[in-house]
Design an enzyme around this catalytic site. Structure first.
Site, short mmCIF file in Angstrom:
data_model
loop_
_atom_site.label_atom_id
_atom_site.label_comp_id
_atom_site.label_asym_id
_atom_site.label_seq_id
_atom_site.Cartn_x
_atom_site.Cartn_y
_atom_site.Cartn_z
N ASP A 57 53.82 -46.20 14.77
CA ASP A 57 54.84 -46.56 13.79
C ASP A 57 55.61 -47.75 14.34
O ASP A 57 55.94 -47.80 15.51
CB ASP A 57 55.76 -45.38 13.44
N GLU A 144 66.96 -38.31 9.77
CA GLU A 144 67.44 -37.93 11.10
C GLU A 144 68.92 -38.29 11.19
O GLU A 144 69.40 -39.16 10.47
CB GLU A 144 66.64 -38.65 12.18
#
Length: 261
Positions: A57, A144
């Site tokens: 990522d 998150e």
């Protein structure tokens, strides 16, 4: 009905691939890491290198990327940062996804959620900036806690978190025809997501232990196991992830989720 079957098929494939006996099939202590790591962790026998499909990522902070070298190194997929909140686009997004596609790497955009903006505003921003051609694999919602944010440290209630996530994901699924993947961290999952969204794929962060040890009763599709990986074609440290299933599972899943709407 055909669309429903395409949604359910990938879920069934992933879940059938991730059983408690996976690690009984091969003793993993002798399996060599697929990629180098500048700060390797000891995962014991349940090492991520037992898994045959790995990916990365990336965001603008990864700088210039030689995507052909990345592909030649054995990287199978790339999650690429696209947007954040209601008004930010990653400056390398369009370059990255088009070059990943040219290199033959499966790719998906991700959105970093900002809890001081509404789900509708963020979904509209994502849709305005991410063309359907940039959504090869399903889009990703990155949720998150961001304690280092200079503009928003708000932590809504778990009920509000789940409601906003659902609203955002419903908007994306309606537009792209693909059910989003949820990325999350240990503390955020513990605070908000235990037992929720069981009909979604999860991509979990766990850089010191196997996900089974810290994500209670959570089936996962992708495991982010290091942020200090070394990938040919990328300067500096890179996040690396493992796919839960076998190479055959991977091929079937990609074929299913990459179908046009």
């Amino acid at each position: 009905m055909r669309r429903l079957l395409l949604v359910l098929l990938p879920i069934a494939t992933i879940l059938s691939a991730c059983t408690s006996t996976d690690y009984d099939l091969v003793r993993t202590a002798s399996i060599q890491p697929r990629f180098r790591d500048t700060d390797p962790q000891d995962f014991g026998e349940r090492t991520p290198h037992h898994h045959s499909v790995h990916g990365i990522d990336v965001s603008k902070w990864n700088g210039d990327i030689d995507w052909m070298k990345v592909e030649n190194s054995g990287v199978s997929f790339a999650f690429i940062k696209a947007t954040e909140g209601k008004d930010r686009v990653d400056t390398r997004f369009h370059e990255y996804w088009q070059q990943a596609r040219a290199a033959g790497i499966a790719y998906a955009p991700y959105h970093f959620y900002y809890f001081c903006s509404s789900a509708d505003a963020q979904a509209a921003w994502f849709i305005a900036n991410v063309p359907r051609s940039a959504v090869h694999l399903p889009p990703v919602l990155d949720v998150e806690w961001n304690g280092e944010s200079k503009t928003c440290r708000y932590r809504p209630s778990p009920e509000t978190v789940r409601s906003e996530m659902k609203r955002f994901m419903d908007r994306l699924e309606a537009h792209y025809g693909k059910r989003p993947i949820i990325y999350t961290s240990v503390d955020f999952h513990r605070d908000n997501l235990v037992g929720a969204f069981n009909d979604y794929h999860f991509w979990v962060r766990s850089v010191a232990k196997h996900p089974k040890d810290i994500y209670v009763d959570r089936r996962w599709a992708f495991w982010q196991y290091t942020s200090t990986g070394v990938i040919p074609g990328i300067r500096g440290s890179t996040d690396i992830n493992a796919f839960a299933g076998s190479a055959k599972n991977w091929q079937k899943w990609v074929a299913a989720v990459s179908q046009p709407r």
